[in-house]
Write an enzyme that holds these catalytic residues in place. Structure first.
Site, short mmCIF file in Angstrom:
data_model
loop_
_atom_site.label_atom_id
_atom_site.label_comp_id
_atom_site.label_asym_id
_atom_site.label_seq_id
_atom_site.Cartn_x
_atom_site.Cartn_y
_atom_site.Cartn_z
CG ASP A 10 -1.82 1.17 1.32
OD1 ASP A 10 -2.34 1.58 0.26
OD2 ASP A 10 -2.01 1.71 2.42
CG LEU A 11 1.50 5.78 -1.76
CD1 LEU A 11 2.99 5.57 -2.01
CD2 LEU A 11 0.87 6.58 -2.91
CG ASP A 12 -1.95 7.21 1.02
OD1 ASP A 12 -0.98 7.53 0.33
OD2 ASP A 12 -3.12 7.52 0.74
CB THR A 18 -0.24 10.81 1.93
OG1 THR A 18 -0.85 9.52 1.89
CG2 THR A 18 1.01 10.80 1.06
CE LYS A 46 -4.92 6.52 9.49
NZ LYS A 46 -4.00 6.12 10.59
CB SER A 115 -2.12 2.83 -3.63
OG SER A 115 -2.70 4.00 -3.09
CB ALA A 116 -7.63 3.12 -2.75
CE LYS A 146 -5.72 -1.13 -1.10
NZ LYS A 146 -4.57 -0.48 -0.48
CD GLU A 170 -3.39 -1.92 2.74
OE1 GLU A 170 -3.45 -1.05 3.64
OE2 GLU A 170 -3.80 -1.74 1.58
CG ASP A 171 -1.62 2.41 6.61
OD1 ASP A 171 -2.10 2.11 5.49
OD2 ASP A 171 -1.71 3.55 7.10
#
Length: 215
Positions: A10-12, A18, A46, A115-116, A146, A170-171
């Site tokens: 995942d990105l964020d 972010t 999130k 990522s979404a 997601k 993932e966070d």
């Protein structure tokens, strides 16, 4: 399974933080509507797509709006967010990310972004990681948010790896659920008392090693 054949990030909250920029933009929008939007409320956003996030915000503040108005509000929020992320640079990369990506490269383990966020390419370019990933799956190429597993299944397909041979980082709860729904091994970046259902937990990627990937 031993060592995985591919890793999906995942990105964020995993590669960069972010979340603060998202929260500031959503809070400003809620204030404009005459309501308070707290950090606690923001937890539900999130890992969720922009429009789904807006629907959650409106649900929290008890407002119903027509689709055309919602589209305008979502774009307004995104414009503020994009202004903020355009200022991001390599200093925004979270601890351990660069070293872990390098270790994966050295071990010939493919990795992709899942990522979404529709702004993922902008962020990756600004932090110097746009060309680091073997594949990028973001909100511009998926239709299901997601916890639907689409984003991760597409990533695995692009890498040519079976879902069972992939590890997801993932966070967010929605992302953890998406990874499990995809049939993948999931490492949660965060508190196990908040995030449930993952196979492993770390504070950030500085705690991750290739040896720990084996399971």
């Amino acid at each position: 399974m031993g060592m995985p054949k591919a890793v999906l990030f995942d990105l964020d909250g995993v590669i960069v933080d972010t979340a603060k920029h998202h929260y500031i933009a959503w809070r400003a929008l809620a204030n404009e509507l005459g309501f308070e939007f707290t950090e606690h409320d923001n937890e539900r956003l999130k890992g969720v797509s922009r429009m789904d996030s807006l629907n959650i915000l409106l649900e929290v503040v008890g407002i119903e709006l027509p689709d055309d108005k919602k589209a305008l509000l979502a774009e307004q929020k995104n414009e503020q967010y994009v202004r903020a992320i355009k200022q991001m640079d390599t200093s925004d990369i979270l601890p351990g990310v660069t070293d872990f990506l390098h270790a994966l490269k050295e071990a010939n383990i493919a990795f992709a972004l899942g990522s979404a966020s529709k702004n993922a390419p902008i962020i990756l370019k600004n932090i110097g990681l746009l060309d680091a990933f073997d594949a990028i799956v973001d909100g511009n190429v998926i239709s299901q948010a997601k916890p639907d597993p689409e984003v991760f299944l597409k990533g695995a397909k692009l890498l040519g790896v079976a879902p069972k041979d992939c590890v997801v980082f993932e966070d967010a709860q929605a992302g953890i659920d998406a990874g499990k729904n995809a049939g993948m091994y999931v490492v949660a970046v965060g508190d196990p008392e908040v995030l449930t259902g993952a196979d492993d937990y770390i504070k950030d990627l500085s705690a991750m090693t290739l040896t720990r990937l084996e399971h």
